[in-house]
Write a protein that holds these residues in place. Sequence first.
Motif, mmCIF file in Angstrom:
data_model
loop_
_atom_site.group_PDB
_atom_site.id
_atom_site.type_symbol
_atom_site.label_atom_id
_atom_site.label_comp_id
_atom_site.label_asym_id
_atom_site.label_seq_id
_atom_site.Cartn_x
_atom_site.Cartn_y
_atom_site.Cartn_z
ATOM 1 N N GLU A 173 0.858 -1.177 0.000
ATOM 2 C CA GLU A 173 0.000 0.000 0.000
ATOM 3 C C GLU A 173 0.899 1.233 0.000
ATOM 4 O O GLU A 173 1.833 1.323 0.791
ATOM 5 C CB GLU A 173 -0.883 0.001 1.252
ATOM 6 N N GLU A 211 0.719 5.476 -0.169
ATOM 7 C CA GLU A 211 -0.144 6.659 -0.116
ATOM 8 C C GLU A 211 0.540 7.804 -0.864
ATOM 9 O O GLU A 211 1.720 8.081 -0.640
ATOM 10 C CB GLU A 211 -0.328 7.017 1.362
ATOM 11 N N THR A 214 0.288 11.853 -2.113
ATOM 12 C CA THR A 214 -0.396 13.135 -1.900
ATOM 13 C C THR A 214 0.338 14.259 -2.637
ATOM 14 O O THR A 214 1.528 14.476 -2.408
ATOM 15 C CB THR A 214 -0.416 13.489 -0.386
ATOM 16 N N ARG A 239 4.116 7.911 0.928
ATOM 17 C CA ARG A 239 4.258 7.116 2.145
ATOM 18 C C ARG A 239 4.271 5.654 1.731
ATOM 19 O O ARG A 239 3.248 5.106 1.325
ATOM 20 C CB ARG A 239 3.087 7.406 3.083
ATOM 21 N N HIS A 240 5.455 5.065 1.763
ATOM 22 C CA HIS A 240 5.691 3.698 1.309
ATOM 23 C C HIS A 240 6.171 2.918 2.534
ATOM 24 O O HIS A 240 6.840 3.500 3.398
ATOM 25 C CB HIS A 240 6.784 3.753 0.214
ATOM 26 N N ARG A 293 0.599 17.935 8.301
ATOM 27 C CA ARG A 293 0.491 16.477 8.410
ATOM 28 C C ARG A 293 1.332 15.908 9.552
ATOM 29 O O ARG A 293 1.544 14.691 9.614
ATOM 30 C CB ARG A 293 0.920 15.849 7.070
ATOM 31 N N ARG A 301 0.985 -0.169 -6.757
ATOM 32 C CA ARG A 301 0.502 -0.353 -5.391
ATOM 33 C C ARG A 301 -0.777 -1.162 -5.372
ATOM 34 O O ARG A 301 -1.410 -1.349 -6.418
ATOM 35 C CB ARG A 301 0.287 1.025 -4.752
ATOM 36 N N ASN A 353 -3.380 -0.416 -3.197
ATOM 37 C CA ASN A 353 -4.507 0.326 -2.615
ATOM 38 C C ASN A 353 -5.030 1.433 -3.529
ATOM 39 O O ASN A 353 -5.635 2.387 -3.055
ATOM 40 C CB ASN A 353 -4.072 0.947 -1.282
ATOM 41 N N GLU A 377 -8.354 9.857 -4.890
ATOM 42 C CA GLU A 377 -7.702 9.268 -3.711
ATOM 43 C C GLU A 377 -8.596 9.407 -2.486
ATOM 44 O O GLU A 377 -8.747 8.477 -1.709
ATOM 45 C CB GLU A 377 -6.376 9.975 -3.414
ATOM 46 N N ARG A 378 -9.194 10.605 -2.335
ATOM 47 C CA ARG A 378 -10.071 10.832 -1.166
ATOM 48 C C ARG A 378 -11.278 9.905 -1.230
ATOM 49 O O ARG A 378 -11.730 9.380 -0.236
ATOM 50 C CB ARG A 378 -10.499 12.300 -1.104
ATOM 51 N N GLU A 394 -10.276 6.507 -0.147
ATOM 52 C CA GLU A 394 -10.144 6.492 1.329
ATOM 53 C C GLU A 394 -11.513 6.376 1.982
ATOM 54 O O GLU A 394 -11.703 5.572 2.886
ATOM 55 C CB GLU A 394 -9.505 7.807 1.804
#
Length: 328
Positions: A52, A54, A56, A90-91, A137, A243, A245, A318-319, A322
Amino acid sequence: MKVTKLVAWGGITLGALGMGLAINSFLPQRFLIDDWVEQEADLPFNAVNFPEVEVTFLRCGRITIPEPIAVRGAFTLTPRVISHSAVLIRHPRALFLYDTGLSTDIYMYLLDQSLFFRKTLANFQFEQSLDSHLKERGIAPSDLDFALLSHLHWDHVSGISDIPGVPLRINRVEYEAAKLGLFEAGNGLVRRLMGDNPMELFDCAEASYEGFRSSFDLFGDGSIVLVPLPGHTAGNTGMFINRSNGPRLFLLGDAAWVSQNYLRPATMHPFIWSRVTSDDATARQTLINLYNFARQHSEIPLIAMHDAELQETFMRSERQVETDSGMR
Ligand SMILES: [Zn+2]
């Protein structure tokens, strides 16, 4: 013929020629894309094999320009937003940036640049610094493992003073080319923006990947694969994010400004193109490669670092992903 008449005719001819060239610069340019042969995909893509990740986009500034400036041959005057962004990734193996957006003190670095530069290429509207995006963040610079730079133009290294000490990962081809002039151009702007952050050079020396001539598998697990997209600069580097996700993603650095550059394909207006492109023929070949790839992979967003529209679309999706997974 009297000399005055001759001068007048000469003036009219030159004027007409100039006008013709000016009009021509807005017309489409022919690309040799007819002999394309559909290629076999490297391997069937199976998302479950990947972690997964992420992603941004952190938008730091923008310039709005008419479409024919961003896309040669476009006939609408639709405003196009050119963004200045960093990408936070974010990996499981690392928390890192692809490019760096704009720092809090970017204007200080631009003070000694020419008025022409500040009123054209550097005429952005500041929105939010990299530092402020990270703080929002809860991320300190020391939390970042590295920042990987797509290339070394000033607008991609402009956030580095907000992340002192964070190692910079740079394509060796790009670094070697920059030593020949880019670092010192404009009173050493790029060199000053890069501060004294440590540098780690990498090579895209592994097998061809998805039709691109070579690659570098960053973590050795196929999740982050770098490919050369040269021409804008010698070592402009694209990044595939594979990925589980969300959709696969292909970040382009500055190989294009907006999606229309590879979908048509078309360069920017030659006035800008000639100022920002280090090798015209290579950069156009890269656009053709991206055109071919995009035709074959309509499921993969190909996002350039200044393409505000695609970055916003991606962030919206992406949002949504989520929210959907939160509801499950
Ligand atoms: Zn750029």
